[in-house]
Write a protein that holds these residues in place. Structure first.
Motif, mmCIF file in Angstrom:
data_model
loop_
_atom_site.group_PDB
_atom_site.id
_atom_site.type_symbol
_atom_site.label_atom_id
_atom_site.label_comp_id
_atom_site.label_asym_id
_atom_site.label_seq_id
_atom_site.Cartn_x
_atom_site.Cartn_y
_atom_site.Cartn_z
ATOM 1 N N LEU A 78 -0.140 -4.628 30.159
ATOM 2 C CA LEU A 78 0.456 -5.876 29.684
ATOM 3 C C LEU A 78 -0.570 -6.806 29.060
ATOM 4 O O LEU A 78 -0.220 -7.671 28.262
ATOM 5 C CB LEU A 78 1.160 -6.599 30.833
ATOM 6 C CG LEU A 78 2.325 -5.849 31.485
ATOM 7 C CD1 LEU A 78 2.828 -6.614 32.693
ATOM 8 C CD2 LEU A 78 3.430 -5.619 30.483
ATOM 9 N N GLY A 79 -1.825 -6.650 29.445
ATOM 10 C CA GLY A 79 -2.892 -7.512 28.952
ATOM 11 C C GLY A 79 -4.194 -7.165 29.632
ATOM 12 O O GLY A 79 -4.288 -6.168 30.349
ATOM 13 N N ARG A 80 -5.179 -8.016 29.449
ATOM 14 C CA ARG A 80 -6.514 -7.716 29.989
ATOM 15 C C ARG A 80 -6.557 -7.695 31.505
ATOM 16 O O ARG A 80 -7.448 -7.090 32.099
ATOM 17 C CB ARG A 80 -7.538 -8.711 29.458
ATOM 18 C CG ARG A 80 -7.370 -10.121 29.994
ATOM 19 C CD ARG A 80 -8.447 -11.071 29.478
ATOM 20 N NE ARG A 80 -8.211 -12.414 29.946
ATOM 21 C CZ ARG A 80 -8.653 -12.891 31.105
ATOM 22 N NH1 ARG A 80 -9.375 -12.144 31.888
ATOM 23 N NH2 ARG A 80 -8.382 -14.130 31.468
ATOM 24 N N ALA A 81 -5.597 -8.330 32.172
ATOM 25 C CA ALA A 81 -5.646 -8.418 33.633
ATOM 26 C C ALA A 81 -4.348 -8.000 34.307
ATOM 27 O O ALA A 81 -4.149 -8.271 35.483
ATOM 28 C CB ALA A 81 -5.991 -9.844 34.044
ATOM 29 N N LEU A 96 -1.340 -7.436 39.049
ATOM 30 C CA LEU A 96 -2.321 -8.365 38.484
ATOM 31 C C LEU A 96 -3.673 -8.015 39.082
ATOM 32 O O LEU A 96 -3.784 -7.819 40.289
ATOM 33 C CB LEU A 96 -1.944 -9.807 38.824
ATOM 34 C CG LEU A 96 -2.813 -10.914 38.234
ATOM 35 C CD1 LEU A 96 -2.621 -10.984 36.716
ATOM 36 C CD2 LEU A 96 -2.471 -12.255 38.853
ATOM 37 N N LEU A 97 -4.687 -7.917 38.251
ATOM 38 C CA LEU A 97 -6.026 -7.615 38.743
ATOM 39 C C LEU A 97 -6.648 -8.858 39.369
ATOM 40 O O LEU A 97 -6.466 -9.969 38.873
ATOM 41 C CB LEU A 97 -6.918 -7.116 37.606
ATOM 42 C CG LEU A 97 -6.487 -5.812 36.935
ATOM 43 C CD1 LEU A 97 -7.415 -5.500 35.768
ATOM 44 C CD2 LEU A 97 -6.473 -4.663 37.925
ATOM 45 N N GLY A 118 -4.138 -3.975 47.652
ATOM 46 C CA GLY A 118 -3.914 -5.381 47.374
ATOM 47 C C GLY A 118 -2.873 -5.992 48.270
ATOM 48 O O GLY A 118 -2.427 -5.403 49.250
ATOM 49 N N HIS A 119 -2.479 -7.196 47.893
ATOM 50 C CA HIS A 119 -1.526 -7.997 48.659
ATOM 51 C C HIS A 119 -0.302 -8.253 47.789
ATOM 52 O O HIS A 119 -0.442 -8.547 46.602
ATOM 53 C CB HIS A 119 -2.171 -9.318 49.085
ATOM 54 C CG HIS A 119 -1.336 -10.104 50.034
ATOM 55 N ND1 HIS A 119 -1.282 -9.817 51.385
ATOM 56 C CD2 HIS A 119 -0.511 -11.152 49.847
ATOM 57 C CE1 HIS A 119 -0.465 -10.668 51.970
ATOM 58 N NE2 HIS A 119 0.015 -11.486 51.060
ATOM 59 N N ILE A 152 1.841 -7.228 42.958
ATOM 60 C CA ILE A 152 0.640 -6.968 43.752
ATOM 61 C C ILE A 152 -0.566 -7.532 43.017
ATOM 62 O O ILE A 152 -0.709 -7.325 41.812
ATOM 63 C CB ILE A 152 0.425 -5.464 43.982
ATOM 64 C CG1 ILE A 152 1.522 -4.887 44.852
ATOM 65 C CG2 ILE A 152 -0.945 -5.197 44.612
ATOM 66 C CD1 ILE A 152 1.410 -3.401 45.092
ATOM 67 N N ILE A 153 -1.426 -8.236 43.751
ATOM 68 C CA ILE A 153 -2.750 -8.567 43.228
ATOM 69 C C ILE A 153 -3.667 -7.469 43.739
ATOM 70 O O ILE A 153 -3.855 -7.321 44.951
ATOM 71 C CB ILE A 153 -3.251 -9.944 43.692
ATOM 72 C CG1 ILE A 153 -2.430 -11.048 43.040
ATOM 73 C CG2 ILE A 153 -4.733 -10.113 43.335
ATOM 74 C CD1 ILE A 153 -2.905 -12.445 43.351
ATOM 75 N N ALA A 154 -4.205 -6.672 42.815
ATOM 76 C CA ALA A 154 -5.060 -5.550 43.175
ATOM 77 C C ALA A 154 -6.484 -6.037 43.415
ATOM 78 O O ALA A 154 -7.126 -6.564 42.517
ATOM 79 C CB ALA A 154 -5.036 -4.512 42.063
ATOM 80 N N ASP A 155 -6.961 -5.848 44.638
ATOM 81 C CA ASP A 155 -8.333 -6.192 44.989
ATOM 82 C C ASP A 155 -9.288 -5.039 44.720
ATOM 83 O O ASP A 155 -10.462 -5.252 44.490
ATOM 84 C CB ASP A 155 -8.425 -6.591 46.471
ATOM 85 C CG ASP A 155 -7.689 -7.882 46.758
ATOM 86 O OD1 ASP A 155 -7.742 -8.793 45.907
ATOM 87 O OD2 ASP A 155 -7.060 -7.985 47.813
ATOM 88 N N SER A 156 -8.771 -3.822 44.795
ATOM 89 C CA SER A 156 -9.569 -2.655 44.429
ATOM 90 C C SER A 156 -8.655 -1.658 43.732
ATOM 91 O O SER A 156 -7.440 -1.646 43.923
ATOM 92 C CB SER A 156 -10.228 -2.024 45.658
ATOM 93 O OG SER A 156 -9.271 -1.432 46.494
ATOM 94 N N LEU A 157 -9.281 -0.830 42.914
ATOM 95 C CA LEU A 157 -8.516 0.079 42.065
ATOM 96 C C LEU A 157 -9.351 1.323 41.842
ATOM 97 O O LEU A 157 -10.542 1.247 41.561
ATOM 98 C CB LEU A 157 -8.239 -0.614 40.731
ATOM 99 C CG LEU A 157 -7.408 0.106 39.705
ATOM 100 C CD1 LEU A 157 -5.939 0.082 40.109
ATOM 101 C CD2 LEU A 157 -7.551 -0.566 38.346
#
Length: 160
Positions: A78-81, A96-97, A118-119, A152-157
């Protein structure tokens, strides 16, 4: 007579200092009140595996959970983040990153297979518009943000 006066003044000075110290001690004692710190509720739970099938059927039920979403295909960048993952044949879910992943210049593209940690948060129209305003989502992709009640806000990927 001078000698007696200096002794009396010395005793008065010592009593004044002792009295002042006693007064300071009493004042300091009145400041010693029990103050309990205000802490956020800390959840001491193990990270869970977020079930992609359950998330696809009821995305709002996962709000508040922290855990892993394992081996899901990226549906669209969707975009950079931000991007969406394909939970089942009909359901995409927004991701969302975290700021740390953005600073590391993490790039995710359609077709990638990812595991993320993530959360899960509530998603609404005002959050969607903030994503576009802050350029986490490209203006052209604003309408592609899924109508999910959560994200989800991804804290690690990691890429599989």
């Amino acid at each position: 007579m001078l000698r007696g006066t200096s002794t009396i003044l010395m005793v008065v000075a010592v009593l004044a200092v002792v009295g002042f110290m006693w007064w300071l001690d009493r004042k300091a004692g009145s400041l010693e009140t029990e103050v309990e710190p205000v802490l956020e509720e800390v959840v001491d739970s193990e990270p869970v595996d977020i079930n992609s099938v359950a998330l696809a059927s009821d995305p709002g039920s996962a709000v508040g959970e922290t855990g892993y979403l394992r081996s899901v295909p990226v549906a669209q960048r969707l975009g950079r983040a931000s991007f969406t993952v394909q939970l089942d044949s009909a359901t995409t879910f927004p991701v969302l990153l975290s700021p740390d992943l953005i600073q590391m210049d993490t790039q995710v593209y359609a077709g990638d297979n990812v595991t993320l940690y993530g959360h899960v948060f509530t998603l609404n129209d005002s959050i969607r518009s903030v994503w576009v305003e802050q350029e986490a989502v490209d203006q052209a992709n604003a309408s592609a943000i899924p109508a999910s009640p959560s994200f989800i806000i991804a804290d690690s990927l990691s890429f599989n």
